[in-house]
Write a protein that holds these residues in place. Structure first.
Motif, PDB file in Angstrom:
ATOM      1  N   LYS A 633      -7.379   0.789  -4.883  1.00  0.00           N
ATOM      2  CA  LYS A 633      -8.568   1.031  -4.068  1.00  0.00           C
ATOM      3  C   LYS A 633      -8.193   1.280  -2.608  1.00  0.00           C
ATOM      4  O   LYS A 633      -8.746   2.158  -1.940  1.00  0.00           O
ATOM      5  CB  LYS A 633      -9.523  -0.165  -4.173  1.00  0.00           C
ATOM      6  N   TRP A 634      -7.255   0.494  -2.127  1.00  0.00           N
ATOM      7  CA  TRP A 634      -6.816   0.608  -0.731  1.00  0.00           C
ATOM      8  C   TRP A 634      -6.233   1.996  -0.472  1.00  0.00           C
ATOM      9  O   TRP A 634      -6.598   2.671   0.503  1.00  0.00           O
ATOM     10  CB  TRP A 634      -5.795  -0.498  -0.459  1.00  0.00           C
ATOM     11  N   VAL A 635      -5.341   2.432  -1.350  1.00  0.00           N
ATOM     12  CA  VAL A 635      -4.729   3.755  -1.189  1.00  0.00           C
ATOM     13  C   VAL A 635      -5.785   4.855  -1.296  1.00  0.00           C
ATOM     14  O   VAL A 635      -5.784   5.824  -0.515  1.00  0.00           O
ATOM     15  CB  VAL A 635      -3.608   3.960  -2.228  1.00  0.00           C
ATOM     16  N   ALA A 636      -6.709   4.708  -2.253  1.00  0.00           N
ATOM     17  CA  ALA A 636      -7.767   5.713  -2.412  1.00  0.00           C
ATOM     18  C   ALA A 636      -8.596   5.838  -1.135  1.00  0.00           C
ATOM     19  O   ALA A 636      -8.924   6.951  -0.691  1.00  0.00           O
ATOM     20  CB  ALA A 636      -8.654   5.343  -3.595  1.00  0.00           C
ATOM     21  N   LYS A 637      -8.923   4.712  -0.525  1.00  0.00           N
ATOM     22  CA  LYS A 637      -9.724   4.741   0.698  1.00  0.00           C
ATOM     23  C   LYS A 637      -8.923   5.300   1.872  1.00  0.00           C
ATOM     24  O   LYS A 637      -9.454   6.069   2.700  1.00  0.00           O
ATOM     25  CB  LYS A 637     -10.234   3.335   1.019  1.00  0.00           C
ATOM     26  N   HIS A 641      -9.729   8.552   4.568  1.00  0.00           N
ATOM     27  CA  HIS A 641     -10.052   8.197   5.952  1.00  0.00           C
ATOM     28  C   HIS A 641      -8.960   8.559   6.959  1.00  0.00           C
ATOM     29  O   HIS A 641      -9.274   8.903   8.109  1.00  0.00           O
ATOM     30  CB  HIS A 641     -10.345   6.697   6.063  1.00  0.00           C
ATOM     31  N   LYS A 642      -7.703   8.430   6.576  1.00  0.00           N
ATOM     32  CA  LYS A 642      -6.649   8.585   7.576  1.00  0.00           C
ATOM     33  C   LYS A 642      -6.589  10.033   8.085  1.00  0.00           C
ATOM     34  O   LYS A 642      -6.881  10.984   7.351  1.00  0.00           O
ATOM     35  CB  LYS A 642      -5.297   8.128   7.018  1.00  0.00           C
ATOM     36  N   THR A 643      -6.216  10.178   9.343  1.00  0.00           N
ATOM     37  CA  THR A 643      -6.282  11.480  10.004  1.00  0.00           C
ATOM     38  C   THR A 643      -4.924  12.153  10.129  1.00  0.00           C
ATOM     39  O   THR A 643      -4.822  13.212  10.756  1.00  0.00           O
ATOM     40  CB  THR A 643      -6.881  11.309  11.411  1.00  0.00           C
ATOM     41  N   ASP A 644      -3.885  11.561   9.551  1.00  0.00           N
ATOM     42  CA  ASP A 644      -2.531  12.093   9.668  1.00  0.00           C
ATOM     43  C   ASP A 644      -2.108  12.731   8.354  1.00  0.00           C
ATOM     44  O   ASP A 644      -2.830  12.685   7.354  1.00  0.00           O
ATOM     45  CB  ASP A 644      -1.566  10.951  10.008  1.00  0.00           C
ATOM     46  N   ASP A 645      -0.912  13.315   8.352  1.00  0.00           N
ATOM     47  CA  ASP A 645      -0.355  13.850   7.114  1.00  0.00           C
ATOM     48  C   ASP A 645       0.927  13.115   6.724  1.00  0.00           C
ATOM     49  O   ASP A 645       1.790  13.655   6.033  1.00  0.00           O
ATOM     50  CB  ASP A 645      -0.090  15.351   7.233  1.00  0.00           C
ATOM     51  N   ASN A 646       1.056  11.870   7.181  1.00  0.00           N
ATOM     52  CA  ASN A 646       2.211  11.058   6.810  1.00  0.00           C
ATOM     53  C   ASN A 646       2.160  10.709   5.323  1.00  0.00           C
ATOM     54  O   ASN A 646       1.084  10.671   4.717  1.00  0.00           O
ATOM     55  CB  ASN A 646       2.257   9.765   7.629  1.00  0.00           C
TER      56      ASN A 646
END
Length: 685
Positions: A633-637, A641-646
């Motif tokens: 769930k954490w990875v899916a969220k 949401h995250k704004t980077d491409d890391n």
């Protein structure tokens, strides 16, 4: 989605309606969930494909440092020496015994040795975890328990050592514990409830089909544990929560009698009894916090017809505000106290009739504990000692004199010099002024320079992360990566107060301390944010998740293993394994102020639209402590949401539990995967 063909983009989990759009990932064993987890696994492998050769090289390199065929240090007990042997190519050590030499040496007689258990055969290539391995007092039988899924539910077995006959005991939902009475016919074992809590104790007579219920602990906060006293004369049942305990005792010679309570539970009173001798008098020795949070030791002389009450406890070692009494080991000739002072473990020996002394050791920061108190009448004990740059040693301590002898040092094959690495103790300053210890190791020629650095943390349950040696870690150190441990509040490194100041309403201290340690290492010129990798597992994964939300720019990469990141939803569900007993650690979010407090730091809830470091997240599908869906769930969220491409990678071990894959070579491949990720992100490969 299919995991069999190459993916052109990272898997995206379906967002459902409702307050928790990824709650559907909790639908275990459904095609949709399994397809998603397999797709994430495929994406992880695809993204690290360029490191495949490096990972294989790291695996061979690490394996090459380990003595693959080795004999453990034999332990004398009764007429035998008991020991294990590892063999090159085998995942697990085999268990043996041989007759004890007449000169009482520890020389194994291979011509007369007896194979007791071969886990390599029992594992049959799958997951394998040995729970109990317990020889009966008459040395005629072996009781053992096996978990073959990683779910920490065990099947019980008894082996007749003379004939080799193995019987599977007809009991289910067992916690794996098996405790012998002195008749070598009666076994006590624990049963798990629906929340995976060991709450029932049964008595089983060999040869009979059923078992008698002895204890049924109704309070979901309390775990049940049965063990033999050091004297071998008593059986003890300990019922304990995170804050309170209660013990019941029974003469091991009369296992059909009833257990008797040593001291009824009182909320906040923790006590841990053992049975031995003081000045030749059979006595109960009780470590208790009744006079202070750092514990004291009490003595209550054994009475012929009754168990002594709490009123009979006499102070043997008084409470000390500066020293934590973590444990006591009993022999007929001495008490060995496990203390914690100034962030370091200390062994203090009190031989009967002789002055007390503290064990002297060579390093400034280290790990030390009593590994084996041997037989009750032995005049020696064995200590396990290691540091960040010194491989583990088993040291034999003569109790009366304090003389130490290194019986065995874990070998490191190939070029290795402990002095080529420097181990240090540093101190960071938290926002509230608290001094937080850091243990650091780095190659000597890089000391004082800014290097890539791997920072590890945990900070929960009062557990102490004392510095430990790692064969695998040399592959980091030799490539110029320093390693550090942040001894944050919530752990036990500086005693009980250190633990309490990092739990419940003080949990933010854990995160503040870790951030302060990272900032200190950067301020001291030892690393940069662009070179800093952080890691933690289980409750340490919660730590990693929280600091990534709060200070993501501080770190280049993060590794979270079986991370407890969905803490709020988990603690709101009392039907999940272990939730109720965790209230004493995190609080019960059914209370509004606790709900608000947990929500303020819970990693899953606080994922936001910001740039995050590169991340590798590891989960175990059969994990009963931290469910696989917390990581999923954490990875899916994070993906949405995250704004980077890391890099953001999730690996779910579909055949493993909380501890990952079970074999020693499988474990090394897991380490090689993590190191391959680090080298890719830091561009060190």
């Amino acid at each position: 989605m299919s995991a069999s063909k190459a993916l052109t983009a990272a898997p995206t989990a379906r967002r459902a309606d409702g307050t928790d759009p990824y709650a559907w990932l909790q639908n275990r064993d459904t095609d949709e969930v399994l397809d998603y987890l397999k797709a994430e696994n495929a994406w992880q492998e695809q993204q690290l494909a360029t490191e495949k050769d490096l990972r294989e090289s790291l695996f061979q390199e690490i394996k090459g440092r380990i003595l693959e065929t080795d004999l453990s240090l034999p332990s004398p007990w009764g007429p035998f020496l008991y020991y294990t042997r590892t063999t090159e190519g085998d995942e697990y050590a085999r268990h043996y015994r041989c007759p004890r030499p007449a000169d009482d040496s520890q020389q194994v007689d291979e011509s007369r040795e007896e194979l007791l258990l071969d886990p390599n055969v029992l594992a049959n290539g799958g997951f394998f975890s040995l729970g109990t391995f317990s020889i009966s007092p008459d040395h005629q039988r072996l009781a053992y328990s096996l978990d073959t899924s990683g779910e920490e539910v065990y099947q019980l077995y008894v082996k007749e050592l003379a004939s080799g006959e193995v019987r599977s005991l007809p009991f289910e939902d067992c916690d794996g514990s098996m405790t012998w009475a002195n008749d070598s016919q009666t076994l006590f074992f624990g049963e798990l409830d629906d929340t995976h809590r060991p709450g029932k104790l049964y008595r089983h007579q060999l040869g009979e089909e059923g078992a008698e219920l002895v204890f049924d602990e109704p309070d979901g906060r309390f775990f049940l544990h049965c063990y033999r006293s050091s004297s071998e004369r008593q059986l003890i049942v300990l019922l304990n929560s995170k804050t309170t305990s209660e013990a019941w005792v029974l003469d091991a010679e009369h296992p059909q009698d009833r257990f008797v309570c040593l001291a009824p539970r009182v909320e906040g009173h923790e006590y841990f009894p053992d049975h031995g001798q003081v000045d030749g008098v059979w006595s109960w020795l009780i470590r208790s916090n009744q006079d202070g949070i750092n514990f004291a030791l009490y003595q209550a002389a054994e009475q012929p017809s009754a168990v002594p009450t709490r009123a009979d406890w006499q102070t043997l070692i008084a409470h000390d505000e500066a020293v934590m009494l973590e444990g006591v080991s009993l022999n007929a000739q001495a008490l060995s106290l496990s203390l914690r002072e100034g962030g370091l473990p200390i062994i203090e020996v009190r031989p009967q009739g002789l002055p007390a002394y503290r064990v002297q050791l060579p390093d400034a920061a280290y790990s030390l504990y009593v590994q084996d108190s041997l037989e009750f009448n032995s005049d020696k004990i064995r200590l396990r000692y290691q540091s960040l740059n010194r491989p583990a040693q088993v040291r034999q301590l003569t109790l009366a004199t304090g003389e130490q002898q290194v019986l065995k040092e874990t070998p490191v094959l190939g070029p290795f010099d402990a002095d080529a690495y420097v181990s240090q103790r540093l101190w960071a300053t938290a926002p509230d002024g608290t001094q937080v210890p850091i243990s650091l190791v780095v190659k000597r020629e890089l000391l004082g320079q800014a290097t890539p650095l791997y920072l590890y943390g945990y900070g929960a349950y009062g557990e102490s992360l004392d510095p430990w040696f790692s064969h695998a870690r040399l592959s980091l150190l030799d490539r110029g990566v320093a390693f550090a441990i942040a001894h944050v509040r919530g752990g036990g490194e500086l005693g009980e107060a250190w633990y309490r100041n990092g739990k419940q309403e003080h949990k933010q201290h854990t995160f503040d301390d870790f951030i302060a340690c990272a900032e200190h290492l950067i301020a001291q010129g030892l690393t940069h944010s662009e070179q800093l990798v952080i890691s933690g597992g289980s409750a340490g994964g919660l730590l990693i998740g929280a600091v990534l939300n709060q200070r993501p720019e501080l770190f280049k990469a993060a590794i979270a293993e079986v991370p407890f990141v969905d803490v709020l939803n988990t603690m709101l569900n009392p039907d999940l394994p272990l939730t109720v007993t965790e209230y004493d650690e995190w609080g019960n979010p059914a209370e509004p102020e606790v709900y608000a407090r947990i929500k303020a730091y819970a990693p899953y809830e606080n994922v936001s639209a910001q740039a995050y470091p590169a991340m590798l997240v590891i989960a175990g599908y059969n994990d009963s402590r931290v469910q696989y869906w917390e990581a999923a769930k954490w990875v899916a969220k994070l993906r949405t949401h995250k704004t980077d491409d890391n890099l953001l990678l999730l690996k779910t071990e579909l055949g493993a539990g909380h501890g990952g894959m079970s074999g020693r070579y499988q474990g090394l491949r897991d380490v090689a995967l993590e190191y391959g990720f680090i080298f890719k992100v830091l561009k060190l490969a």
